[in-house]
Scaffold this motif. Structure first.
Motif, PDB file in Angstrom:
ATOM      1  N   LEU A 200       0.917  -1.203  -0.209  1.00  0.00           N
ATOM      2  CA  LEU A 200       0.124  -0.060   0.082  1.00  0.00           C
ATOM      3  C   LEU A 200       0.932   1.185   0.013  1.00  0.00           C
ATOM      4  N   GLU A 201       2.005   1.256   0.632  1.00  0.00           N
ATOM      5  CA  GLU A 201       2.902   2.377   0.736  1.00  0.00           C
ATOM      6  C   GLU A 201       3.466   2.575  -0.556  1.00  0.00           C
ATOM      7  N   GLN A 202       3.920   1.573  -1.057  1.00  0.00           N
ATOM      8  CA  GLN A 202       4.497   1.821  -2.465  1.00  0.00           C
ATOM      9  C   GLN A 202       3.672   2.125  -3.526  1.00  0.00           C
ATOM     10  N   LEU A 203       2.392   2.008  -3.412  1.00  0.00           N
ATOM     11  CA  LEU A 203       1.363   2.269  -4.379  1.00  0.00           C
ATOM     12  C   LEU A 203       0.607   3.855  -3.931  1.00  0.00           C
ATOM     13  N   GLY A 204       1.083   4.218  -2.756  1.00  0.00           N
ATOM     14  CA  GLY A 204       0.856   5.569  -2.394  1.00  0.00           C
ATOM     15  C   GLY A 204      -0.744   5.547  -1.804  1.00  0.00           C
ATOM     16  N   ILE A 205      -1.116   4.506  -1.095  1.00  0.00           N
ATOM     17  CA  ILE A 205      -2.530   4.281  -0.720  1.00  0.00           C
ATOM     18  C   ILE A 205      -2.454   4.114   0.858  1.00  0.00           C
ATOM     19  N   ASP A 206      -3.162   4.703   1.623  1.00  0.00           N
ATOM     20  CA  ASP A 206      -3.113   4.941   2.823  1.00  0.00           C
ATOM     21  C   ASP A 206      -3.519   3.447   3.548  1.00  0.00           C
ATOM     22  N   SER A 207      -2.407   2.985   4.303  1.00  0.00           N
ATOM     23  CA  SER A 207      -2.643   1.774   5.205  1.00  0.00           C
ATOM     24  C   SER A 207      -3.770   1.722   6.088  1.00  0.00           C
ATOM     25  N   THR A 208      -4.516   2.766   6.385  1.00  0.00           N
ATOM     26  CA  THR A 208      -5.788   2.662   7.068  1.00  0.00           C
ATOM     27  C   THR A 208      -6.776   1.930   6.450  1.00  0.00           C
ATOM     28  N   ALA A 209      -6.424   1.897   4.961  1.00  0.00           N
ATOM     29  CA  ALA A 209      -7.594   1.177   4.342  1.00  0.00           C
ATOM     30  C   ALA A 209      -7.793  -0.170   4.762  1.00  0.00           C
ATOM     31  N   ILE A 210      -6.796  -0.761   5.377  1.00  0.00           N
ATOM     32  CA  ILE A 210      -7.063  -2.238   5.878  1.00  0.00           C
ATOM     33  C   ILE A 210      -7.950  -2.201   6.959  1.00  0.00           C
ATOM     34  N   PRO A 211      -8.826  -3.162   6.927  1.00  0.00           N
ATOM     35  CA  PRO A 211      -9.968  -2.904   8.145  1.00  0.00           C
ATOM     36  C   PRO A 211      -9.458  -3.789   9.206  1.00  0.00           C
ATOM     37  N   PRO A 212      -9.462  -3.419  10.453  1.00  0.00           N
ATOM     38  CA  PRO A 212      -9.101  -4.261  11.531  1.00  0.00           C
ATOM     39  C   PRO A 212      -9.914  -5.339  11.745  1.00  0.00           C
ATOM     40  N   PRO A 213      -9.091  -6.320  12.267  1.00  0.00           N
ATOM     41  CA  PRO A 213     -10.122  -7.857  12.419  1.00  0.00           C
ATOM     42  C   PRO A 213     -11.058  -7.338  13.660  1.00  0.00           C
ATOM     43  N   ARG A 214     -12.219  -8.094  13.460  1.00  0.00           N
ATOM     44  CA  ARG A 214     -13.196  -7.906  14.678  1.00  0.00           C
ATOM     45  C   ARG A 214     -12.751  -8.325  16.101  1.00  0.00           C
ATOM     46  N   PRO A 215     -13.159  -8.075  17.156  1.00  0.00           N
ATOM     47  CA  PRO A 215     -13.026  -8.699  18.254  1.00  0.00           C
ATOM     48  C   PRO A 215     -13.045 -10.045  18.275  1.00  0.00           C
ATOM     49  N   LYS A 216     -11.864 -10.522  19.142  1.00  0.00           N
ATOM     50  CA  LYS A 216     -11.735 -11.963  19.072  1.00  0.00           C
ATOM     51  C   LYS A 216     -12.906 -12.496  20.115  1.00  0.00           C
ATOM     52  N   ARG A 217     -13.187 -13.679  19.469  1.00  0.00           N
ATOM     53  CA  ARG A 217     -14.407 -14.498  19.969  1.00  0.00           C
ATOM     54  C   ARG A 217     -13.797 -15.771  20.763  1.00  0.00           C
ATOM     55  N   GLY A 218     -12.938 -16.169  20.847  1.00  0.00           N
ATOM     56  CA  GLY A 218     -12.361 -17.380  21.586  1.00  0.00           C
ATOM     57  C   GLY A 218     -10.933 -17.728  21.295  1.00  0.00           C
ATOM     58  N   PRO A 219     -10.621 -18.658  21.829  1.00  0.00           N
ATOM     59  CA  PRO A 219      -9.020 -19.054  21.947  1.00  0.00           C
ATOM     60  C   PRO A 219      -8.652 -19.289  20.428  1.00  0.00           C
TER      61      PRO A 219
END
Length: 219
Positions: A200-219
């Protein structure tokens, strides 16, 4: 940490309780729907209703309930996801195969897009939130470059990103899907995420485009 005891619902499913399976399916329906939407071939997004696909998945799960050996929610979900994956493969064969055989319409399957579909879908997902009507053409060009760059990642790294960020799987579930140890899955995820941010950095795209994983549900 030792193995957690099976929940009553999971125990009931192992005994063939269809009502317990229905409750479990309802609880995880949205995650399965995200998986179907993510994995559905672009040519079929306007032709197949994800809810119809999920109905097929549920009915197939009922037929196969005696084969469910899950010990916890994660392993039962991975079992359901496998059925969903097989259902999608069958749907792709039916619809795309029929299109390929229809010589009168001169429609051919775009084999490269089908083969590289994960790269294209990840790119589309990363850029979707940045899209506006005035940016449509720009986004298309960015998407093509991003998909090409993502295709250069190792296949397992692309899958880890897809499973964690777009299918909402936990690290333990990713490990089960890929058939590797949880520690290896975690290490792969860190490596894949670092590589994706570099792209993303090489292409000039903001890395905040990566969606965060949702909260952990288990082990």
């Amino acid at each position: 940490m030792g193995t957690m005891p099976s929940e009553p619902t999971v125990q009931a499913i192992r005994k063939g309780d269809v009502d317990a399976l229905a409750r479990f399916f309802t609880r995880h329906r949205e995650r399965l729907r995200r998986m179907v939407l993510f994995r559905l071939h672009p040519r079929l997004k306007n032709r197949l209703d994800p809810d119809d696909v999920l109905q097929e998945v549920y009915l197939d799960a009922v037929r196969r309930i005696e084969h469910c050996k899950g010990e916890d929610e994660g392993t039962v979900y991975v079992w359901l996801r496998l059925i969903a994956q097989q259902t999608l493969i069958d749907a792709h064969r039916r619809h795309l195969g029929a299109a390929a055989r229809d010589a009168g319409r001169e429609v051919r399957i775009d084999e490269k897009r089908a083969r590289d579909g994960i790269s294209v879908t990840i790119a589309d997902g990363l850029l979707a939130q940045r899209s506006t009507p005035s940016r449509k053409a720009v986004r298309r060009e960015e998407g093509e470059r991003l998909a090409q760059a993502i295709e250069g990642m190792e296949e397992i790294d692309r899958e880890v990103i897809a499973l964690r960020h777009f299918e909402d799987l936990s690290n333990a579930e990713v490990a089960r899907v890929l058939g590797i140890e949880p520690k290896a899955a975690s290490a792969r995820y860190v490596r894949a995420l670092r590589r994706l941010r570099e792209i993303l950095e090489q292409l000039g795209i903001d890395s905040t485009a990566i969606p965060p994983p949702r909260p952990k549900r288990g082990p």
